[in-house]
Design a protein around this motif. Structure first.
Motif, PDB file in Angstrom:
ATOM      1  N   HIS A  41       0.854  -1.188   0.000  1.00 10.05           N
ATOM      2  CA  HIS A  41       0.000   0.000   0.000  1.00 10.05           C
ATOM      3  C   HIS A  41       0.886   1.232   0.000  1.00 10.05           C
TER       4      HIS A  41
ATOM      5  N   HIS B 131       1.559   3.757   2.176  1.00  6.30           N
ATOM      6  CA  HIS B 131       2.124   4.417   3.353  1.00  6.30           C
ATOM      7  C   HIS B 131       3.652   4.472   3.347  1.00  6.30           C
TER       8      HIS B 131
ATOM      9  N   ASP C 202       5.988   4.253   5.517  1.00  7.67           N
ATOM     10  CA  ASP C 202       6.860   3.305   6.234  1.00  7.67           C
ATOM     11  C   ASP C 202       7.058   2.003   5.459  1.00  7.67           C
ATOM     12  N   HIS C 203       6.287   1.835   4.396  1.00  9.22           N
ATOM     13  CA  HIS C 203       6.442   0.651   3.544  1.00  9.22           C
ATOM     14  C   HIS C 203       7.083   0.998   2.208  1.00  9.22           C
TER      15      HIS C 203
ATOM     16  N   HIS D 235      -7.139  -1.522   4.913  1.00  7.41           N
ATOM     17  CA  HIS D 235      -6.299  -0.571   5.658  1.00  7.41           C
ATOM     18  C   HIS D 235      -6.156   0.726   4.855  1.00  7.41           C
TER      19      HIS D 235
ATOM     20  N   ASP E 155      -0.614  -3.930   5.907  1.00  6.96           N
ATOM     21  CA  ASP E 155      -1.107  -3.516   7.229  1.00  6.96           C
ATOM     22  C   ASP E 155      -2.540  -3.915   7.545  1.00  6.96           C
TER      23      ASP E 155
HETATM   24 ZN   LIG Z   1       0.059   1.308   6.666  1.00  7.88          ZN
END
Ligand SMILES: [Zn+2]
Length: 453
Positions: free
Chosen positions: A242, A244, A246-247, A313, A334
């Motif tokens: 996805h 975000h 942090d990924h 998510h 997530d």
């Molecule tokens: Zn996430």
């Protein structure tokens, strides 16, 4: 005063609920308004002796209670009367109604009178509402436990909770797990790399590597170093579960690499994190690598399957399945966030709570024997995914219950107690938040339910 009362409908048979409920000494383990209770059974005419938790965990009182059990109806209800102080008289009933088909309705009802009550009415009514709401949330917790474990007794209830202050410290320390960079071999040429942002899945074929979610910041660089030095290989394919940061921030370390994601991901990246991507368009999934529903690809001898999870998510979640021998290894992103409070994205590219619950349940049902790499937290089983779905269901229903009682966002955040789930706080410093906690989870769900995106 008019009585303070409320009910909650549960997927638990009435007799099962009663058998657990009748042991009052277990109340503190499922009912977050209870600090302690002595009675191991409810017996008509006996004294009930217990102590309440305070309204807020940082208030340092425990409110003791002594009452007489004046009504005990097997599988049905219990009532006690508090007459310990002159000028104060209160009556509390917990009830269980059999709704048939293995369902029941749990209720809490309380009323008080007398001059001493009226003098401190403000305190008492607040306390009664607290007891009612926490008791109903406790009943919802029992439902989640029953659905997971199939029974309600000492062995399946959460452990006795420690002091809330220590519990919160533990939750804070647990969040640092995210910073534990850990390499876990799962099969020949398949690894999970945990921590340092989102968890990663690494698949190797000859001198080439496929990475699902290449982390962020120094942890992304550490992952790259490990792949180049230890695996002696080069990343040629990235999949983002996805959008975000942090990924995905690790994408920037692999210019020119094929990056696969759901078709909504590039737009979400530019809309919500323009500072990250405006100057790095090569790190955004390329238009010919976007998927709508599903994609299968062969990476060396490994068959890789990528599937859109629906809006869960985020709007564009995909999960990735790798076959290793006769095993399935699945990176979920997530929509499985384990042991930590999840991030509930309230942006227009963000979460759909019921879709999220469905996605986690469906995957667990479809692959009961698979090894799961959640977006955050340790390597997991289908059972852990169901536990995560149970947490979100509890959160969603509890917020809806508080809204039904007319509470605003702050009131709901104070009213819903998530401590029984024993999740860790997560440092985030992003999207306007510092930490993910029970409080931010409740507020986000409140906003999602009231469509304040
Ligand atoms: Zn996430």
């Amino acid at each position: 005063m008019s009585p303070v009362h409320g009910t909650v409908d549960l997927d638990v048979p009435a007799d099962v609920l009663w058998q657990c409920f009748r042991n009052a000494s277990l109340w503190p383990r499922w009912n977050p308004c209870m600090f302690w209770a002595r009675n191991r059974d409810l017996v008509l005419g006996q004294k009930l002796i217990w102590a309440f938790e305070p309204l807020r965990w940082w208030y340092f009182y425990k409110l003791p209670g002594v009452a007489t059990l004046i009504e005990v109806e097997e599988n049905r209800k219990v009532t006690w009367e508090v007459t310990i102080m002159p000028g104060f008289y209160a009556r509390h009933t917990y009830s269980i109604e059999d709704l048939g088909d293995g369902r029941s309705r749990f209720g809490s009802w309380e009323k008080a009178m007398g001059p001493l009550f009226r003098a401190l009415k403000f305190f008492w009514v607040g306390h009664f509402i607290f007891v009612k709401d926490r008791s109903l949330q406790g009943a919802r917790l029992l439902e989640a436990i029953y659905q997971r474990a199939g029974q309600l007794d000492e062995s399946t209830l959460p452990k006795r909770r420690g002091l809330r202050l220590f519990q919160n410290l533990k939750a804070l320390v647990g969040g640092s797990d995210l910073l534990n960079f850990q390499i876990v071999p799962l099969a020949p040429d398949v690894w999970a790399v945990l921590g340092g942002g989102g968890n990663s899945l690494v698949v190797k074929s000859g001198g080439e590597v496929l990475v699902v979610d290449p982390k962020m910041s120094i942890y992304a660089r550490r992952l790259k170093r490990w792949i180049e030095r230890d695996l002696q290989a080069k990343v040629t394919t990235i999949i983002n579960t996805h959008y975000h940061y942090d990924h995905t921030r690790g994408n920037k370390l692999y210019p020119g690499t094929r990056i696969i994601a759901h078709r909504t991901v590039p737009e979400a990246m530019y809309a919500n994190d323009p500072g990250d991507w405006r100057d790095h368009p090569a790190a955004v999934p390329q238009s010919d690598n976007l998927i709508d529903q599903a994609l299968r690809l062969n990476f060396g001898l490994h068959e890789i399957e990528i599937n859109h999870a629906g809006q869960a998510h985020t709007i564009g979640d995909v999960w990735v399945r790798v076959r290793a021998g006769d095993r399935d290894i699945i990176a979920t992103g997530d929509f499985a966030t384990l042991e930590h409070y999840p991030f509930l994205d309230t942006s227009e590219y963000g979460a759909n709570v019921s879709g999220w619950i469905r996605a986690a349940r469906d995957l667990a049902t479809k692959f009961p024997a698979a090894t799961f790499i959640p977006g955050h937290g340790p390597i997991a089983t289908a059972k852990d995914l169901l536990q995560h779905a149970a947490y979100l269901t509890f959160l969603d229903k509890s917020v809806a219950g508080s809204r039904h009682d007319g509470l605003d966002e702050s009131g709901t955040a104070r009213n819903v107690d998530l401590s029984s789930w024993q999740l860790s706080f997560v440092p985030i410093f992003h999207y306007g938040l510092w930490f993910l906690s029970g409080n931010t989870n409740v507020r986000s769900v409140y906003r999602l339910q009231t469509k304040q995106r």
